[in-house]
Design a protein around this motif. Structure first.
Motif, short mmCIF file in Angstrom:
data_model
loop_
_atom_site.label_atom_id
_atom_site.label_comp_id
_atom_site.label_asym_id
_atom_site.label_seq_id
_atom_site.Cartn_x
_atom_site.Cartn_y
_atom_site.Cartn_z
N LEU A 13 0.94 -1.04 -0.08
CA LEU A 13 0.09 -0.25 -0.13
C LEU A 13 0.80 1.17 -0.12
N GLN A 14 2.06 1.08 0.93
CA GLN A 14 2.87 2.54 0.85
C GLN A 14 3.51 2.71 -0.43
N LYS A 15 4.06 1.48 -1.02
CA LYS A 15 4.59 1.66 -2.50
C LYS A 15 3.78 2.24 -3.27
N PHE A 16 2.23 1.95 -3.29
CA PHE A 16 1.29 2.07 -4.42
C PHE A 16 1.09 3.59 -4.29
N VAL A 17 0.72 4.02 -3.22
CA VAL A 17 0.81 5.42 -2.96
C VAL A 17 1.67 6.37 -3.40
N GLN A 18 2.94 5.97 -2.98
CA GLN A 18 4.15 6.75 -3.26
C GLN A 18 4.51 7.01 -4.84
N TYR A 19 4.24 5.73 -5.53
CA TYR A 19 4.32 5.83 -6.89
C TYR A 19 3.22 6.69 -7.59
N LEU A 20 2.10 6.39 -6.99
CA LEU A 20 0.92 7.26 -7.65
C LEU A 20 1.19 8.72 -7.57
N ILE A 21 1.64 9.23 -6.49
CA ILE A 21 2.03 10.61 -6.10
C ILE A 21 3.10 11.01 -6.77
N THR A 22 3.92 9.93 -7.06
CA THR A 22 5.14 10.55 -8.00
C THR A 22 4.79 10.71 -9.57
N ALA A 23 4.12 9.84 -9.87
CA ALA A 23 3.39 9.73 -11.35
C ALA A 23 2.89 11.30 -11.86
N HIS A 24 1.98 11.77 -10.60
CA HIS A 24 1.22 13.10 -10.72
C HIS A 24 1.45 14.03 -9.88
N HIS A 25 2.81 14.11 -9.50
CA HIS A 25 2.86 14.79 -8.16
C HIS A 25 2.51 16.33 -8.39
N THR A 26 2.68 17.08 -9.50
CA THR A 26 2.04 18.33 -9.64
C THR A 26 0.49 18.48 -9.31
N GLU A 27 -0.15 17.65 -9.86
CA GLU A 27 -1.77 17.62 -9.77
C GLU A 27 -2.00 17.32 -8.38
N VAL A 28 -1.37 15.92 -7.74
CA VAL A 28 -2.04 15.18 -6.67
C VAL A 28 -1.47 15.67 -5.53
N LEU A 29 -0.13 16.28 -5.42
CA LEU A 29 0.45 16.34 -4.16
C LEU A 29 -0.32 17.39 -2.86
N PRO A 30 -0.68 18.44 -3.49
CA PRO A 30 -1.60 19.04 -2.52
C PRO A 30 -2.74 18.23 -1.91
N THR A 31 -3.42 17.60 -2.61
CA THR A 31 -4.58 16.88 -2.40
C THR A 31 -4.09 15.76 -1.31
N ALA A 32 -3.04 14.97 -1.56
CA ALA A 32 -2.21 13.81 -0.86
C ALA A 32 -2.00 14.51 0.48
N GLN A 33 -1.24 15.52 0.49
CA GLN A 33 -1.21 16.17 1.96
C GLN A 33 -2.13 16.46 2.71
N LYS A 34 -3.14 17.25 2.24
CA LYS A 34 -4.30 17.45 2.97
C LYS A 34 -5.00 16.31 3.24
N LEU A 35 -5.29 15.10 2.57
CA LEU A 35 -5.84 13.78 3.13
C LEU A 35 -4.84 13.35 4.22
N ALA A 36 -3.56 13.17 3.90
CA ALA A 36 -3.02 12.68 5.01
C ALA A 36 -2.91 13.35 6.27
N ASP A 37 -3.13 14.99 6.49
CA ASP A 37 -3.51 15.51 7.58
C ASP A 37 -4.62 15.07 8.33
N GLU A 38 -5.62 14.94 7.49
CA GLU A 38 -7.21 14.72 7.89
C GLU A 38 -7.21 13.28 8.31
N ILE A 39 -6.57 12.30 7.82
CA ILE A 39 -6.47 10.97 8.49
C ILE A 39 -5.61 10.85 9.77
#
Length: 987
Positions: free
Chosen positions: A82-108
């Protein structure tokens, strides 16, 4: 799967490079529920890329990898995966996805965040739950935007077409039973109601524009269709009803009969005919374009008889129903449906529109069987009343609600339902021809499915039958321009569809049978023997019937067309048996005609029918006679009769073959009628009509010309008779055209001269000159015409007319007669001192020149007349100058001797002219000085110089002029500047 994603490549074109788009589609229970595409297309329809991906999935299901929902896949992973999956997904689309990923991580990681209150997590690739709403994806915002845009273009730039195609889309959705149909219609209606023009039209009290009006009609009809959906849920229906009522109560909501004005509502029965329905015009409620749909909400499909009709082709009753019961079957045991006809047809339209074509057909057949039974019964009723009705010559029986032009278009709906069942679909029927018109449909006979297999009826013959029944229904003309216009338009639409039918033996039999029924149908048929005075005319319909029947049964065709020629609303008095509707009359203007706004169109249709019959009857004297009589009896407009005369003339004289004398005579007779009709009324086309009549009579032959010349007084004014008719008849062209022998030429000339003298007697002012011209070749006639002129000269003629004839006489070589007429003209003339540009000046100069050329006596005779009539100094001095330049009598009248000497101004007759000229100069000078402005001083000095020239012609002229100038200086000494100029020039 519930989620389909893919990339679609659009190949490069000459102007655009190759493009690749990412597409995602969600679906649920066989419906596409949402779409996204990288092309950013904004339209109410799916873009090509979405369609391409969907088709690819449908056509090549094995090429599309089927996967589990993403939540299932994640469930199978351990912590590291799961860790690998999420990090690869963020790397592939880091410009679009990073802000959202950070916000979700904070909320969880925050224990009391909203995300942690909910069990589980969303999965776009999993399907919806069984209770969720599922409907096709519809971009509501786009629908609103497009409708708003098309409405703002006000029917220009093809926007009306675009809106119609949106309506067609709604119908298509209904047919596919797509619940978005009603949703889309709601969105369209909201935009229509928000159209800013509505309140503007309402304030101005003007009607909605024609194009817009038709769109509103379609909108209203679509709502009727929606609410009559046989399988809609009750809550859906009550929701629609609330909406429709809300719209209907808004004061900008357009009314059903198309008026915002203060005109009374349309005479129309409500959808459901309530027994106590009052026809009192003032008690009629306000009916909007949504009223019929609101009324339609009360209708249901639960009736067991109705259910049986639509669910089986073999629903029959073998025991004949007794009269007392409500009739459910006819004598053949076929089911009947006795509902108010437009309502029953609205049900058919709803069935057809919601994708139930078989059911729609079954109900249509039951309705037609009912109409047939009614037709039979009405025929029987009429047979009992026939004698009394024919004596009265009119009837009060008529349908207040016509089926043609009805808001629900009942006849069009039945016709379409039946013909759609008979259409031969060609493979390439979607191809459009070069002209851009689709080919006319091709139909075949499809037998009506009933328990009695050999009924021999086809849906196609039923379609023809019901169209003829509906069109032939006798009905009162509705009120208001819009409703009346709609009657004409609907009639034309139905006829256009009828013309697509190839009439074979079966259809001809149906046509004949129905035509006979219409002719015998009494007051229930618009072609019956007696009709209501305000009955909708049948001309357009009869023209179709005539052309269709002619090759198969000419007698019936003529009988029908001749019957249809009438237009009772234009007959001068309403027969006593008639009941006129007081609200049909214009209240302000007392008139014997109701307000028929389309009367002009109806009269031209009557004319078209007559023209069609004339063309067909060419060469058949007996038929032509009857058609001619019908025209003379029924057509009241001279311009239309003139049009018919011209039509008949064109058909009778084809360029490539001989003329048809029978039809030519009809053209002439109609032309003569037009002449009599327009003789005493002003008509701007009168000259054209007169010229045409002469052409027509010439074509008929010499006898026709002799006849019109001899009876001119009942056809033409004296001016027309001489200047147009006789002049044309006597022209070289006419004589060549008719290739006449000498006696015939003489006969025509003699008639023309008699006419000329009669006209000159009746109207010498306008006809004298033409009469003289026409009589030139006959000495006695010419002398008579001249005598008429002399007799009329002292009383009835103006100086212009007399001068014109005088000049003509001189030109013809009668100078002494010319002098006599010029002298008479002078006595009628009066030229004031300041009229130095008067049009008669040339005539006066010519008359004096003529007298001078004839000799001293004639000059002496005319000068006193000139002195008496002309008070303009410059004109008098011009005459004086001309008379002193040459010796008189140079015309050389035989038997006269002339001295050849110039005349002196000291002796008579020029002395009198000189004195008058000097006196005119003196009077004019005083007149001009009473109101002279400084800018006219120079001009005035020039005028005095001219005066001096005239003064000097007298023996003591210089003394007279000096005294005149002194006099001026004395009287006008206040005008210092002007007197200074006078001194400088004249001392």
């Amino acid at each position: 799967g519930f989620h389909l994603s893919g990339t679609v490549t659009e190949p490069a074109t000459a102007t655009e490079p190759e493009m690749t788009y990412k597409v995602a589609i969600s679906f649920d229970r066989c419906k596409i529920t949402s779409v996204t595409c990288g092309c950013g297309n904004k339209d109410i329809f799916y873009c090509a890329h979405v369609v391409a991906l969907s088709l690819y999935r449908i056509r090549k299901p094995d090429q599309v990898k089927l996967r589990l929902p993403i939540s299932e896949t994640l469930f199978q992973m351990n912590r590291d995966q799961l860790q690998k999956f999420v990090q690869y997904l963020i790397t592939a689309h880091h410009t679009e996805v990073l802000p959202t990923a950070q916000k979700l991580a904070d909320e969880i990681l925050s224990s009391n965040s909203e995300i942690n209150q909910v069990h589980g997590a969303p999965d776009p690739t999993a399907g919806a739950s069984i209770d969720d709403e599922n409907c096709w994806h519809l971009d509501e915002e786009q629908v609103r935007e497009q409708v708003k845009l098309f409405l703002s273009q006000g029917g220009y730039y093809g926007s009306g077409k675009q809106l119609n195609s949106m309506f067609a889309k709604v119908r298509e959705m209904l047919r596919m039973r797509d619940s978005n149909g009603a949703r889309m219609l709601t969105l369209i209606t909201e935009q229509f109601m928000a159209d800013p023009r509505l309140s503007l039209w309402r304030q101005q009290g003007t009607g909605i524009t024609e194009k817009c009006r038709q769109l509103w009609d379609e909108l209203g009809a679509l709502w009727v269709c929606v609410v009559l959906n046989p399988h809609c849920k009750l809550e859906e229906k009550s929701c629609w009803l609330r909406q429709l009522r809300k719209w209907g109560e808004m004061d900008v909501c357009p009314l059903e009969d198309g008026n915002y004005g203060n005109e009374l509502p349309n005479i129309t029965n409500a959808l459901t005919q309530s027994s106590g329905h009052s026809q009192d015009s003032l008690a009629r409620p306000r009916r909007t374009v949504f009223t019929r749909a609101i009324e339609g909400c009360d209708l249901h499909w639960q009736d067991s008889h109705l259910q049986r009709i639509i669910s089986s082709d073999f629903y029959v009753s073998h025991s004949y129903q007794r009269e007392g019961e409500s009739l459910l079957f006819n004598s053949q045991g076929q089911p009947l449906w006795l509902e108010h006809v437009p309502t029953a047809c609205a049900r058919v339209d709803a069935l057809r529109s919601h994708g139930y074509p078989r059911e729609a057909l079954r109900l249509t057949v039951a309705i037609i069987n009912t109409l047939r039974l009614q037709q039979q019964r009405q025929l029987e009723i009429y047979k009992h009343q026939k004698k009394e009705l024919l004596q009265r010559g009119a009837t009060t029986i008529t349908n207040l609600e016509g089926w043609v032009g009805h808001p629900l278009n009942p006849i069009g709906c039945l016709f379409l339902t039946l013909t759609e069942a008979c259409r031969l679909e060609e493979e390439n029927c979607l191809e459009i021809s070069d002209a851009g018109d689709s080919k006319p449909p091709v139909y075949q006979h499809v037998p009506v499915v009933t328990s009695s297999q050999d009924s021999g009826e086809s849906y196609l013959s039923l379609a023809l039958e019901v169209a003829l029944m509906g069109m032939g229904q006798q009905r009162v003309m509705p009120e208001g321009l819009y409703a009346q216009d709609k009657v004409c338009r609907n009639e034309e639409q139905i006829i256009a569809r009828l013309q697509d039918l190839e009439l074979d033996a079966v259809l001809v039999q149906t046509l004949r049978k129905q035509c006979i029924l219409l002719l015998e149908g009494g007051p229930f048929s618009g072609l019956g023997e007696v009709i209501h005075r305000e009955s909708v005319p049948m001309h357009t319909f009869a023209k179709y019937l005539f052309s269709a029947l002619l090759p198969h049964d000419a007698d019936l065709a003529y009988k029908l067309a001749l019957r249809a020629m009438r237009l009772p609303v234009l007959e001068t008095t309403a027969p006593s048996g008639d009941v006129t509707h007081p609200h049909h009359l214009v209240s302000v203007v007392p008139s014997r005609y109701p307000r028929w706004f389309t009367l002009g169109h109806l009269e031209s249709q009557q004319c078209e029918l007559a023209s069609t019959m004339l063309t067909a009857a060419k060469g058949d004297m007996l038929r032509l006679r009857t058609v001619l009589e019908a025209i003379q009896k029924n057509i009241h407009s001279s311009s239309l009769i003139f049009k018919l005369a011209q039509d008949a003339f064109k058909i009778a004289t084809p360029a490539d073959s001989n003329s048809d004398t029978t039809l030519l005579n009809v053209a002439l007779e109609l032309g003569l009628q037009v002449m009599r009709m327009t003789l005493s009324t002003l008509n701007w086309r009168r000259r054209e009509m007169v010229r045409w009549l002469v052409t027509c009579a010439t074509e008929v032959g010499v006898r026709a010309l002799v006849s019109i010349l001899q009876s001119w007084y009942s056809l033409f004014t004296p001016t027309e008779a001489t200047s147009i008719v006789a002049a044309t008849v006597m022209s070289h062209n006419t004589i060549l055209r008719l290739s006449l022998d000498y006696p015939q030429r003489e006969e025509l000339a003699s008639c023309a001269r008699t006419l000329a003298l009669q006209c000159a007697m009746k109207d010498p002012q306008n006809c004298a000159l033409s009469a003289l011209t026409l009589c030139e070749k006959d000495h006695i006639a010419f002398e008579t015409a001249y005598q008429i002129v002399i007799d009329a000269a002292s009383t009835g003629m103006t100086y212009t007319q007399l001068f014109t004839i005088a000049r003509y006489m001189e030109h013809r070589g009668y100078p002494l007669r010319a002098f006599k007429l010029a002298s008479l003209a002078m006595t009628h003339l009066n030229l004031a001192y300041n009229q130095d540009t008067h049009p008669a000046i040339n005539d006066v100069l010519w008359a004096c020149a003529l007298s001078h050329s004839l000799g001293k006596n004639e000059l002496a005779a005319i000068i006193p007349l000139v002195v008496k009539s002309v008070h303009c100094a410059t004109v008098l001095s011009d005459i004086l100058r001309r008379c002193t330049m040459t010796a008189p009598g140079l015309a050389g009248i035989p038997g006269r001797r002339n001295s050849g000497k110039l005349m002196s101004t000291d002796k008579a007759p020029l002395r009198q002219l000189l004195d008058a000229t000097i006196s005119a100069y003196i009077n004019t000078t005083h007149s001009r000085l009473t109101h002279i402005s400084p800018r006219h001083y120079g001009e005035f000095i020039e005028f005095l110089s001219k005066a001096r020239e005239t003064f000097l012609l007298a023996q003591d002229g210089h003394i007279q002029f000096a005294q005149f100038i002194d006099n001026l200086k004395q009287i006008y000494k206040g005008k210092k500047k002007l007197m200074l100029l006078v001194r400088e020039r004249f001392g």
